[in-house]
Write an enzyme that holds these catalytic residues in place. Structure first.
Site, PDB file in Angstrom:
ATOM      1  N   HIS A 109       0.854  -1.177   0.000  1.00 24.92           N
ATOM      2  CA  HIS A 109       0.000   0.000   0.000  1.00 24.92           C
ATOM      3  C   HIS A 109       0.895   1.233   0.000  1.00 24.92           C
ATOM      4  O   HIS A 109       1.664   1.450   0.928  1.00 24.92           O
ATOM      5  CB  HIS A 109      -0.877  -0.037   1.258  1.00 24.92           C
ATOM      6  N   LYS A 146       0.514  10.524   0.628  1.00 25.57           N
ATOM      7  CA  LYS A 146       1.334   9.828  -0.364  1.00 25.57           C
ATOM      8  C   LYS A 146       0.903  10.185  -1.787  1.00 25.57           C
ATOM      9  O   LYS A 146       1.732  10.511  -2.636  1.00 25.57           O
ATOM     10  CB  LYS A 146       1.221   8.315  -0.173  1.00 25.57           C
ATOM     11  N   ASP A 205      -1.626   3.626  -4.518  1.00 26.14           N
ATOM     12  CA  ASP A 205      -2.430   2.878  -3.550  1.00 26.14           C
ATOM     13  C   ASP A 205      -2.208   1.372  -3.541  1.00 26.14           C
ATOM     14  O   ASP A 205      -1.925   0.807  -2.507  1.00 26.14           O
ATOM     15  CB  ASP A 205      -3.928   3.168  -3.718  1.00 26.14           C
ATOM     16  N   ARG A 247      20.885  12.039  10.608  1.00 26.63           N
ATOM     17  CA  ARG A 247      21.375  13.383  10.320  1.00 26.63           C
ATOM     18  C   ARG A 247      22.570  13.402   9.393  1.00 26.63           C
ATOM     19  O   ARG A 247      22.911  14.436   8.840  1.00 26.63           O
ATOM     20  CB  ARG A 247      21.719  14.095  11.640  1.00 26.63           C
TER      21      ARG A 247
END
Lengths: 89, 348
Positions: B155, B176, B194, B260
């Protein structure tokens, strides 16, 4: 986790309108929701996913609820399925 | 494995019918049916491997993998040709006493009459191809590999960004599809939204594509269903793409530590393939589309041998080492090194 098998009872099957109601109900709850047909499982919160199942009358689907509010969630959803998406007079 | 990919169900085909194989191959690889009978749609191929039955024809059937597609190359045909008619019949009778799904004769070889007759009798389809055996086995292995590959349904949204397959995952409603739409608008190509079918190709390669029914269809909250290929045209779509990076979108969590430096690559496992995973915290005002483009470009840089994080780490290490070697104890001045120390008459 709650797993429940349901059968599509209304004549038109799980077409666009019921599919949109399904995702609308699902959006209210926090728990994850999946619908599967045989091995094909889709996210029940995605309308395209739900429609891709193309479930016709008589087909059997497995609903899976997983999350904190799964209890009420499954109750409302299963009710909607058993009610034939409100399309049975 | 990250939460999103738990409980995914692997889907695998148990079999394909010989009829399907023939229909796919007759146009593409000029496969012709030699036997007279129509193909029984019930005849199934259950294995992705092929078999050259030379030894079985010679009588050694102990390890005969009869349930595979049987390929008769020059060796098999030449062997049968040099036998006497009686020997040929008995050899083929032995072969057809097993339940073989189909026989394919390659290299446009002449079909021995006994082979055709016995096959018709046993209801086994026989085909012929003009391609040499090695080439034909390559085509059919690739096809069967694809047909029997392991698949999962994921998904998320899957977009080709600068040629890199970015798969956006994350919970429902996080945006999304909106990111995918934004990327398409900027000239990138949508593979599926989807519902994405991901299948394993060979070892270590995952290919993603959409479902036939929902081809390039997208749902945008508040707008409904749209067809990306109709709105943005042919440049905005593609049928399939290798999955290269998973971008997991999540709500920004103050208490969580995010990567980071980019020095520690994390990966996730899908169908036993390691795929690069980037966890991206989102919050209002953050332009995910541009970040997605940078993820793709950075991936390409790394792919072509340049890793910015690694390069920076190396330079820093070099500097620290140099300094510790030349340090005098009374050196109190910190020297600030600019990108360029003196760039003549550049007052712009």
């Amino acid at each position: 986790m709650i797993i429940k098998e349901v059968t599509i009872v209304n004549k038109a099957g799980m077409h666009t309108r019921p599919a949109s109601t399904i995702v609308k109900i699902a959006a209210k709850y926090k728990a994850d929701f999946f619908i599967s047909r045989n091995n094909f499982e889709v996210n029940g919160k995605s309308i395209i996913g739900v429609m891709t199942l193309a479930a016709e009358q008589g087909s059997s689907l497995t609903l899976r609820f997983d999350g904190e509010d799964e209890e009420e969630f499954s109750k409302e959803m299963i009710g909607f399925f058993e009610d034939g998406f409100g399309e049975i007079k | 494995m990250p939460g999103k990919f738990e409980n995914i169900k692997e889907i695998k085909k148990d079999s394909i019918s010989v009829e399907f194989l023939y229909n796919e191959f007759k146009g593409r690889f000029k496969l012709e049916k030699v036997t007279d009978k129509d193909i029984d749609p019930e005849i199934k191929i259950t294995e992705k491997d092929i078999h050259r039955p030379g030894l079985a024809l010679a009588g050694y059937v102990k390890l005969f993998t009869y349930n595979r597609v049987q390929l008769f190359g020059n060796t098999e045909i030449k062997y049968l040709e040099q036998l006497s008619p009686e020997e040929r019949l008995s050899s083929l009778k032995g072969f057809f006493s097993f339940d073989v799904p189909c026989v394919i004769v390659t290299n446009n070889n002449e079909i021995p009459i006994e082979l055709k007759e016995l096959a018709d009798l046993r209801n086994v389809p026989v085909f012929r191809s003009v391609y040499p055996t090695t080439r034909f086995s390559y085509f059919i292995s690739d096809f069967l590999d694809d047909q029997f590959s392991a698949q999962v349904i994921l998904h998320g949204s899957f977009v080709d960004v600068y040629g890199v397959g970015l798969f956006f995952s994350g919970k429902s409603g996080i945006g999304k599809s909106e990111i995918a739409l934004d990327l398409v608008e900027r000239g990138h190509r949508l593979v599926a939204d989807d519902v994405v079918v991901v299948s394993k190709k060979g070892e270590g390669v995952l290919m993603g594509s959409g479902m036939a029914l929902a081809k390039h269809i997208m749902e945008i909250r508040g707008l409904g269903i749209i067809d990306v290929s109709k709105i943005f045209g042919i440049r905005s779509i593609r049928f399939q793409k290798r999955v290269e990076v998973i971008v997991e979108l999540e709500d920004w969590d103050r208490d969580k530590a995010y990567d980071r430096t980019g020095l520690d690559n994390s990966t996730t496992d899908i169908l036993d393939v390691d795929i690069e995973l980037i966890k991206l915290p989102i919050f209002p005002g953050k332009n995910i589309t541009v970040i997605a483009e940078v993820i793709a470009l950075n991936y390409l840089c790394k792919h072509y041998g340049y890793n910015a994080a690694e390069e920076f780490r190396r330079k820093l290490q070099e500097k620290i080492t140099k300094k510790s070697e030349s340090r005098s104890l009374n050196d109190k001045n910190i020297r600030i090194e600019k990108t360029t120390e003196y760039f003549e008459h550049d007052f712009e």
